[in-house]
Design an enzyme around this catalytic site. Structure first.
Site, PDB file in Angstrom:
ATOM      1  N   ASP A  25       0.805  -1.613  -0.204  1.00 53.74           N
ATOM      2  CA  ASP A  25      -0.182   0.238  -0.293  1.00 53.74           C
ATOM      3  C   ASP A  25       0.915   1.130  -0.321  1.00 53.74           C
ATOM      4  O   ASP A  25       2.343   1.006   0.878  1.00 53.74           O
ATOM      5  CB  ASP A  25      -0.839  -0.318   1.245  1.00 53.74           C
ATOM      6  CG  ASP A  25      -0.228   0.116   2.407  1.00 53.74           C
ATOM      7  OD1 ASP A  25       1.336  -0.157   2.769  1.00 53.74           O
ATOM      8  OD2 ASP A  25      -1.060  -0.659   3.588  1.00 53.74           O
ATOM      9  N   ASN A  59      -7.161  -0.909  14.559  1.00 52.42           N
ATOM     10  CA  ASN A  59      -8.900  -0.740  13.428  1.00 52.42           C
ATOM     11  C   ASN A  59      -9.070  -2.031  12.879  1.00 52.42           C
ATOM     12  O   ASN A  59     -10.083  -2.543  12.537  1.00 52.42           O
ATOM     13  CB  ASN A  59      -9.008   0.862  12.882  1.00 52.42           C
ATOM     14  CG  ASN A  59      -8.522   0.296  11.392  1.00 52.42           C
ATOM     15  OD1 ASN A  59      -7.576  -0.156  11.314  1.00 52.42           O
ATOM     16  ND2 ASN A  59      -8.843   1.685  10.719  1.00 52.42           N
ATOM     17  N   HIS A  94      -7.922  -2.808  10.220  1.00 47.85           N
ATOM     18  CA  HIS A  94      -7.869  -3.168   8.616  1.00 47.85           C
ATOM     19  C   HIS A  94      -6.345  -3.774   8.632  1.00 47.85           C
ATOM     20  O   HIS A  94      -5.111  -4.137   9.017  1.00 47.85           O
ATOM     21  CB  HIS A  94      -7.202  -1.366   8.020  1.00 47.85           C
ATOM     22  CG  HIS A  94      -5.513  -1.329   8.538  1.00 47.85           C
ATOM     23  ND1 HIS A  94      -5.348   0.844   8.426  1.00 47.85           N
ATOM     24  CD2 HIS A  94      -5.001  -1.119   9.223  1.00 47.85           C
ATOM     25  CE1 HIS A  94      -4.341   0.707   9.068  1.00 47.85           C
ATOM     26  NE2 HIS A  94      -3.985  -0.142   9.223  1.00 47.85           N
ATOM     27  N   GLU A 149      -9.768  -0.268   5.116  1.00 45.92           N
ATOM     28  CA  GLU A 149     -10.491  -0.082   6.074  1.00 45.92           C
ATOM     29  C   GLU A 149     -11.806  -0.916   7.083  1.00 45.92           C
ATOM     30  O   GLU A 149     -12.564  -1.097   5.242  1.00 45.92           O
ATOM     31  CB  GLU A 149      -9.901   1.718   6.309  1.00 45.92           C
ATOM     32  CG  GLU A 149      -9.376   2.419   5.284  1.00 45.92           C
ATOM     33  CD  GLU A 149      -8.477   2.685   7.363  1.00 45.92           C
ATOM     34  OE1 GLU A 149      -8.415   1.585   8.002  1.00 45.92           O
ATOM     35  OE2 GLU A 149      -8.159   3.803   7.006  1.00 45.92           O
TER      36      GLU A 149
HETATM   37  P1  PGA Z   1       1.837  -0.254  12.578  1.00 50.91           P
HETATM   38  O1  PGA Z   1       1.330  -0.579  11.338  1.00 50.91           O
HETATM   39  O2  PGA Z   1       3.094  -2.486  11.986  1.00 50.91           O
HETATM   40  O3  PGA Z   1       2.795   0.555  12.033  1.00 50.91           O
HETATM   41  O4  PGA Z   1       1.510  -0.951  14.412  1.00 50.91           O
HETATM   42  C1  PGA Z   1      -0.053  -1.490  11.211  1.00 50.91           C
HETATM   43  C2  PGA Z   1      -0.664  -1.623  10.605  1.00 50.91           C
HETATM   44  O5  PGA Z   1      -1.226  -0.170  10.880  1.00 50.91           O
HETATM   45  O6  PGA Z   1      -1.527  -1.767   9.786  1.00 50.91           O
END
Ligand code: PGA
Length: 261
Positions: free
Chosen positions: A80, A149, A151, A156
């Site tokens: 992404d 959350n 995702h 999302e």
């Molecule tokens: P993080 O992010 O590895 O920094 O916790 C993961 C995400 O938000 O998809």
């Protein structure tokens, strides 16, 4: 350092392995990636950015030092990107992957694929990535983190999820991600592979680390498949390994249908 793990069965194709430490979790992820590349040197790896996979990538770089030709044919796909950010922006997924994966593993341009967050027409850019994945896919291994959350990538929580690459309106939670905390105009949109793209990967490894992920991990273990928790769709995939550390799991792993293996 040896970090013995405990394995749990979450569903028919979905297992969870809990490590005492982030290091142990990262080492296991590195071993899975390295093992796959040894058996299939031109594997297509879809890779995430963020805090969670950083140590895994450092360990992959060390693995390459020990076996310099190992990653010479591997292909990398970016999961992404934040809309409007490019390789020159510190907070971009592009600059993260350059620094932590592409340079350390010696992946040249021809073996790297991903969204241009700065493309003039973002919808067209997503169509380009979808067409590209049709040609170079399927993904052999999709490594994932999980948002607080729920995702996956930038898919999302929503009433409807998308199959293929698409532009998303970011949730406030995602806009608060540490990666873009110091970006002047924090992105409102993102580009991400779709849930179908992720679920069509041959194998999925989900990394979950840190106590701020404890609540979402609990929800993942306790709820059925729902678009309001995109990670719950992993239950539908035949080969998912979730790796987490103790700070994410808490002292006890609980869920509706979780059993030790
Ligand atoms: P993080 O992010 O590895 O920094 O916790 C993961 C995400 O938000 O998809």
């Amino acid at each position: 350092m040896n970090d013995p793990s405990t394995r749990y069965r979450i569903g028919p194709g979905f297992q969870l392995e809990v490590f005492e430490t982030y290091e142990g979790m990262s080492r296991k992820a590195m071993e899975i990636v390295s093992g796959l590349v040894r058996s299939k040197p031109d594997s297509l790896l879809c890779l995430p950015t963020g805090n969670t996979p950083t140590r895994t990538y450092e360990l992959l770089a060390i693995d390459r030092n020990e076996d310099p030709a190992l990653y010479d044919r591997v292909r990398i796909l970016k999961l992404d990107e934040w809309a409007g950010l490019s390789a020159n922006d510190e907070g971009s997924c592009e600059s993260y992957l350059q620094k932590h994966v592409l340079v350390p593993l010696g992946v040249d341009e021809g073996r790297y694929f991903g969204f241009d967050g700065n493309a003039p027409d973002l919808e067209a850019e997503c169509r380009r990535v979808t067409g590209l994945l049709d040609k170079i896919g399927p993904i052999d291994l999709c490594l994932l983190g999980i948002g607080v959350n729920g995702h996956l990538g930038l898919n999302e929580p929503a009433e409807v999820l998308s199959d293929t690459a698409h532009v998303v309106e970011l949730s406030e939670t995602s806009r608060g991600h540490a990666m873009i905390a110091s970006v002047k105009d924090r992105p409102r949109r993102g580009l991400t592979l779709g849930m179908g793209d992720i679920l069509r990967a041959r194998k999925i490894v989900l990394l979950i680390s840190g106590k701020e992920k404890r609540i979402i991990l609990r929800r993942l273990l306790e709820t059925g498949v729902t678009t309001m928790l995109p990670a719950s769709f992993l239950r539908l995939h035949p080969d998912v390994t979730a790796l987490c550390d103790r700070s994410a799991s808490g002292p006890h792993v609980r869920g509706n249908d979780v059993g030790t293996m």
